[in-house]
Structure formats: C-alpha cells, structure tokens
Design a protein around this motif. Sequence first.
Motif, PDB file in Angstrom:
ATOM      1  N   LEU A  78     -10.869  -0.017 -10.224  1.00  0.00           N
ATOM      2  CA  LEU A  78      -9.918   1.093 -10.278  1.00  0.00           C
ATOM      3  C   LEU A  78     -10.589   2.395 -10.686  1.00  0.00           C
ATOM      4  CD1 LEU A  78      -6.838  -0.705 -11.902  1.00  0.00           C
ATOM      5  CD2 LEU A  78      -7.114  -0.007  -9.513  1.00  0.00           C
ATOM      6  N   ALA A  79     -11.638   2.312 -11.506  1.00  0.00           N
ATOM      7  CA  ALA A  79     -12.323   3.519 -11.972  1.00  0.00           C
ATOM      8  C   ALA A  79     -13.001   4.260 -10.828  1.00  0.00           C
ATOM      9  CB  ALA A  79     -13.346   3.157 -13.045  1.00  0.00           C
ATOM     10  N   GLN A  80     -13.234   3.586  -9.701  1.00  0.00           N
ATOM     11  CA  GLN A  80     -13.876   4.218  -8.548  1.00  0.00           C
ATOM     12  C   GLN A  80     -12.904   5.084  -7.748  1.00  0.00           C
ATOM     13  OE1 GLN A  80     -15.611   0.992  -6.297  1.00  0.00           O
ATOM     14  NE2 GLN A  80     -16.685   0.160  -8.068  1.00  0.00           N
ATOM     15  N   ASN A  81     -11.615   5.004  -8.089  1.00  0.00           N
ATOM     16  CA  ASN A  81     -10.586   5.728  -7.351  1.00  0.00           C
ATOM     17  C   ASN A  81     -10.036   6.853  -8.216  1.00  0.00           C
ATOM     18  OD1 ASN A  81      -8.316   6.406  -5.671  1.00  0.00           O
ATOM     19  ND2 ASN A  81      -8.386   4.333  -4.847  1.00  0.00           N
ATOM     20  N   ASN A  82      -9.704   7.961  -7.579  1.00  0.00           N
ATOM     21  CA  ASN A  82      -9.071   9.071  -8.293  1.00  0.00           C
ATOM     22  C   ASN A  82      -7.596   8.754  -8.464  1.00  0.00           C
ATOM     23  OD1 ASN A  82      -8.486  11.525  -9.465  1.00  0.00           O
ATOM     24  ND2 ASN A  82      -8.440  12.647  -7.532  1.00  0.00           N
ATOM     25  N   LEU A  83      -7.264   8.072  -9.537  1.00  0.00           N
ATOM     26  CA  LEU A  83      -5.931   7.489  -9.692  1.00  0.00           C
ATOM     27  C   LEU A  83      -4.858   8.518 -10.015  1.00  0.00           C
ATOM     28  CD1 LEU A  83      -6.951   4.353 -11.791  1.00  0.00           C
ATOM     29  CD2 LEU A  83      -6.427   4.422  -9.352  1.00  0.00           C
ATOM     30  N   ASP A 130      -4.526   1.560 -17.305  1.00  0.00           N
ATOM     31  CA  ASP A 130      -3.573   0.547 -17.789  1.00  0.00           C
ATOM     32  C   ASP A 130      -2.213   0.708 -17.110  1.00  0.00           C
ATOM     33  OD1 ASP A 130      -5.458  -0.558 -19.406  1.00  0.00           O
ATOM     34  OD2 ASP A 130      -4.741   0.361 -21.269  1.00  0.00           O
ATOM     35  N   ASP A 131      -1.806   1.965 -16.859  1.00  0.00           N
ATOM     36  CA  ASP A 131      -0.531   2.205 -16.176  1.00  0.00           C
ATOM     37  C   ASP A 131      -0.591   1.690 -14.740  1.00  0.00           C
ATOM     38  OD1 ASP A 131       0.498   3.395 -18.426  1.00  0.00           O
ATOM     39  OD2 ASP A 131       0.034   5.438 -17.783  1.00  0.00           O
ATOM     40  N   VAL A 132      -1.736   1.891 -14.077  1.00  0.00           N
ATOM     41  CA  VAL A 132      -1.892   1.423 -12.694  1.00  0.00           C
ATOM     42  C   VAL A 132      -1.879  -0.096 -12.646  1.00  0.00           C
ATOM     43  CG1 VAL A 132      -3.426   1.385 -10.686  1.00  0.00           C
ATOM     44  CG2 VAL A 132      -3.117   3.507 -11.977  1.00  0.00           C
ATOM     45  N   ALA A 156       5.796   5.665  -7.453  1.00  0.00           N
ATOM     46  CA  ALA A 156       5.091   5.509  -8.731  1.00  0.00           C
ATOM     47  C   ALA A 156       3.934   6.477  -8.921  1.00  0.00           C
ATOM     48  CB  ALA A 156       4.572   4.072  -8.854  1.00  0.00           C
ATOM     49  N   GLY A 157       3.521   7.173  -7.855  1.00  0.00           N
ATOM     50  CA  GLY A 157       2.465   8.164  -8.000  1.00  0.00           C
ATOM     51  C   GLY A 157       1.061   7.630  -7.875  1.00  0.00           C
ATOM     52  N   THR A 158       0.903   6.381  -7.434  1.00  0.00           N
ATOM     53  CA  THR A 158      -0.443   5.835  -7.233  1.00  0.00           C
ATOM     54  C   THR A 158      -1.048   6.385  -5.945  1.00  0.00           C
ATOM     55  OG1 THR A 158       0.597   3.914  -6.180  1.00  0.00           O
ATOM     56  CG2 THR A 158      -0.024   3.692  -8.493  1.00  0.00           C
ATOM     57  N   PRO A 159      -2.390   6.366  -5.810  1.00  0.00           N
ATOM     58  CA  PRO A 159      -3.012   6.856  -4.575  1.00  0.00           C
ATOM     59  C   PRO A 159      -2.574   6.032  -3.369  1.00  0.00           C
ATOM     60  CG  PRO A 159      -4.641   6.624  -6.330  1.00  0.00           C
ATOM     61  CD  PRO A 159      -3.388   5.972  -6.819  1.00  0.00           C
ATOM     62  N   GLU A 160      -2.485   6.675  -2.219  1.00  0.00           N
ATOM     63  CA  GLU A 160      -2.026   5.970  -1.019  1.00  0.00           C
ATOM     64  C   GLU A 160      -3.030   4.942  -0.518  1.00  0.00           C
ATOM     65  OE1 GLU A 160      -3.278   9.289   2.296  1.00  0.00           O
ATOM     66  OE2 GLU A 160      -1.533   9.662   1.011  1.00  0.00           O
ATOM     67  N   ASP A 161      -4.296   5.056  -0.972  1.00  0.00           N
ATOM     68  CA  ASP A 161      -5.320   4.092  -0.543  1.00  0.00           C
ATOM     69  C   ASP A 161      -5.656   3.112  -1.664  1.00  0.00           C
ATOM     70  OD1 ASP A 161      -6.515   5.886  -2.221  1.00  0.00           O
ATOM     71  OD2 ASP A 161      -8.296   6.216  -0.989  1.00  0.00           O
ATOM     72  N   ILE A 162      -4.731   2.909  -2.586  1.00  0.00           N
ATOM     73  CA  ILE A 162      -4.990   2.098  -3.768  1.00  0.00           C
ATOM     74  C   ILE A 162      -5.463   0.693  -3.414  1.00  0.00           C
ATOM     75  CG2 ILE A 162      -2.539   1.460  -3.924  1.00  0.00           C
ATOM     76  CD1 ILE A 162      -4.869   1.941  -6.918  1.00  0.00           C
ATOM     77  N   PHE A 163      -4.870   0.079  -2.398  1.00  0.00           N
ATOM     78  CA  PHE A 163      -5.215  -1.311  -2.067  1.00  0.00           C
ATOM     79  C   PHE A 163      -6.587  -1.417  -1.399  1.00  0.00           C
ATOM     80  CE2 PHE A 163      -0.392  -1.800  -1.655  1.00  0.00           C
ATOM     81  CZ  PHE A 163      -0.265  -2.151  -2.988  1.00  0.00           C
ATOM     82  N   TYR A 164      -7.006  -0.353  -0.705  1.00  0.00           N
ATOM     83  CA  TYR A 164      -8.301  -0.395  -0.027  1.00  0.00           C
ATOM     84  C   TYR A 164      -9.460  -0.525  -1.015  1.00  0.00           C
ATOM     85  CZ  TYR A 164      -5.892   0.913   4.269  1.00  0.00           C
ATOM     86  OH  TYR A 164      -5.062   0.923   5.361  1.00  0.00           O
ATOM     87  N   SER A 165      -9.218  -0.173  -2.268  1.00  0.00           N
ATOM     88  CA  SER A 165     -10.261  -0.322  -3.286  1.00  0.00           C
ATOM     89  C   SER A 165     -10.645  -1.782  -3.481  1.00  0.00           C
ATOM     90  CB  SER A 165      -9.775   0.258  -4.621  1.00  0.00           C
ATOM     91  OG  SER A 165      -9.399   1.608  -4.503  1.00  0.00           O
ATOM     92  N   PHE A 166      -9.775  -2.700  -3.055  1.00  0.00           N
ATOM     93  CA  PHE A 166     -10.006  -4.120  -3.299  1.00  0.00           C
ATOM     94  C   PHE A 166     -10.577  -4.852  -2.085  1.00  0.00           C
ATOM     95  CE2 PHE A 166      -6.951  -2.737  -6.411  1.00  0.00           C
ATOM     96  CZ  PHE A 166      -7.297  -3.418  -7.560  1.00  0.00           C
ATOM     97  N   ILE A 167     -10.926  -4.108  -1.038  1.00  0.00           N
ATOM     98  CA  ILE A 167     -11.538  -4.753   0.127  1.00  0.00           C
ATOM     99  C   ILE A 167     -12.871  -5.365  -0.294  1.00  0.00           C
ATOM    100  CG2 ILE A 167     -12.638  -4.335   2.364  1.00  0.00           C
ATOM    101  CD1 ILE A 167     -10.480  -2.315   2.971  1.00  0.00           C
ATOM    102  N   GLY A 168     -13.036  -6.633  -0.025  1.00  0.00           N
ATOM    103  CA  GLY A 168     -14.260  -7.336  -0.383  1.00  0.00           C
ATOM    104  C   GLY A 168     -14.304  -7.823  -1.819  1.00  0.00           C
TER     105      GLY A 168
END
Length: 406
Positions: free
Chosen positions: A336-341, A346-348, A310-322
């Motif tokens: 999500l805005a903190q990550n270079n998506l 909305d697509d993410v 799908a083209g999402t960042p490989e560390d997408i889930f780590y953004s949700f730690i905590g």
Amino acid sequence: PASHNLSEMRENLLSVVAVGVFDHTIAAFWQYVMLLEALLKIREELLPKSKNNFDLQERIRKIEQEFALDESVVAGDFTSRLKIAIELVISTLKNARNDQDVRSQITNLLFERPIPRLREAILSFGDFFSEIVILIDDLDKGWPPLQVESHDVATIRHLIEVLNKIQRDLSRRGTGFRHLVFLRSDIYERLVEQTSDRGKYNVIKVDWSDPEQSRHLLWERIVSTLDQPSHADAWAAINPEIAPGVTAIDKLIESSLRRPRFLIDVMERTLSFAINRGHGFVTADDVNEGARQMSLYLVSDFAYEMRDLAGTPEDIFYSFIGAPTELSHEELETILAQNNLGLAIDDVVELLLWYGFLGVLDEKKRPVFIYDRAYDFRRLEAERGPVGPAVNYSINPAFLLGLTKS
C-alpha cells in the motif's frame, strides 16, 4: 444520488439551526415528500380510467392545479423530485438567519401548510383504491461504510416515524397504508443505537451473506416464468456439478462477494457465454469464464465504486497484481505504501476488509471475510485483534483471476 443530496441538505440545515428545529424540519420535509409521491402515483393510475370519465378528469385537473403538478413534476421520477425538494430547502436556507427564519420559511410556508391538503386529496380518491403501499430503497446508497454521520441516520429515523404517522392518519380515515424501507445492516444497527425503544421497528432481516438465501434468489428468478414441471430441468441446466461436491451456483456465489447485484451480474455473464457458444446448458468452462469476467470487473469497475464512496485510489487493486494470496501486515503495508493513497494506511486496510477484498486468517489459517460475519465489521475487527506482526490477511479468491499477470 439521493443520499448525497440528503447529506448536503443536512449540512446546510445544521449550519443555521439547532437540533430541535432540524428534527422538526426533516419530519415536515418527509411528510410532504411521501404524501406528494402517493398522490402522484394515484394520479398516474387513474389517468387511463379518466379518458371516458369526465367527472374523474375534472377531479384530476383540480389536484393538478392545486398542487402545480405540471410536466416538470410528473415527468420525473422519485429521485428527481426528491432532488428538487432538497434544493428548495437549501436555497431557502441561504436566506435564513436563525431558527425562527427556518421554522417560518420552510416548515410553515413550504411543507406544513400543504400537508393537510395533500392528505385530503389522497383520501378524496378513496373510491378507486383501498390501500397504498410504499417501498423505499437506496436512500443510504453511497454513504461511507465506516463513517456514517449520526444526523444521516437521524434522517432515516424521521422518515420511518413519518411513515408510521401517515399510516395512523390514513387508517383512521379508512385507507390502508403499508411501507417498507430497505437499509444496509450497518445503517440499521446505527438506527437502533439512536432509538430508546429498540423493539419499535418491525424488522425483516435478509442475510445475503448466507449462500443458501442467494441460491434461493437465483432459483426464484430462474423458475418464475416457467411451469412447475420444467423447474427441475431448468435448474439442472444452469447448475451442473463442475467439481466433486461443487456446483456452478456454488462457484458463482463465491465470485459475487455475496452481493445479490453481483450474483445476478455474474450469472448473466455465465449464461451469455453458454448461449453465445451454442450450449444447451451451462458448462464448467462457461462458469469459469463468467467468474473470470466478474473478477476483472471487480478489479476495475468496483475500484471506482470504492473511490467514489470511500476516497481510495481508483487503481487500488492493481497494487496487488502478482502479490501472494496471503499477506502479513508488514507485507500489506509495503504494497500500500507504493500507492498515493490520500488516506492513512490503517484506514485503507479497514476499507479493504469492509469491501471484502481482504479477509483475516483465523487460528486454523482459514480466511474470514466480512460477509462471513454478516457484514458486522466490529466482529471482524475483534477477530483480527490488535494490528501487528501476528495479523495475517488473505486476498479474496473472487479478485484473484483479475489480478493475474497474464
């Protein structure tokens, strides 16, 4: 992957031919590939029998010679042979200037001429078999979840039509032929949308979003090698009650995103812990550790799968730690805005819903995930309603252990 190669062939075909020639070429391509695979399997099955049968040796040698079945062809698997055939189409297309070139170079020279000879070669070995069965899986593996192209689905439709044609051709000559194509439910729905006669497919639906079917899958795997009297004891050994009204299998199913591959994976992890700890049966601690390891896998390795498809960042889930387990749409956007998506937020969000990382809270504040709606994204989207302040999301519990800060 075969799916990537098929899409690449489709792009090359559409760049030089009209839709009618595309359809004709794909149909000829599939008929050639399926008949060749059947002939190769017949050859493989008959080789051991030919050691003491000179006549059979000669028959096999003749088909090897006629169809150039050298080591490079017979040593590979279906995926590698499919890749070779696709590359042959693509290389031929580079020299094609128009529809007529494609029709003459590909369908006539490469595929259509060998098809009757392949069919006759298969039938010539009819004294050794009465039926051919073909099972096809993973052709749609790797296709994006929400952006499947109509021509990709058309490629599957042509495959099914070709299999039906082969069945009719062989049955008229007294040879049985059965086939089964495994498809994702969303791909099947797109297939039906493109078909005028919606009742033409003989469909077998397997709903892995139903926990009872997943439970039965594990039961069959556990008891398949055991005598009948041992079934209940074996099941009890791997499925103890770990909380009031909750068994080990209940928890493992919820840790698997309702995916059979993940369910088998988490079950193997749990059994590994039980065995390595010297337990004679699965304990609650084994289950908890298996679920924790599965959660870590989902947060890390599953993210790579999402990235590739799908083209999402490989560390997408780590953004949700905590992060809290329940999120408003604004809170979700802030994270999500903190990550270079590389994709619109909305697509993410839609992808996170599709892959089961996020669920939508219903009117009673209960999380509803994509598998609770049989992987029908339109139903989940309708349940979410218009994106805005009123929308609230829930992180799937299967990911939570892998997202803890400790």
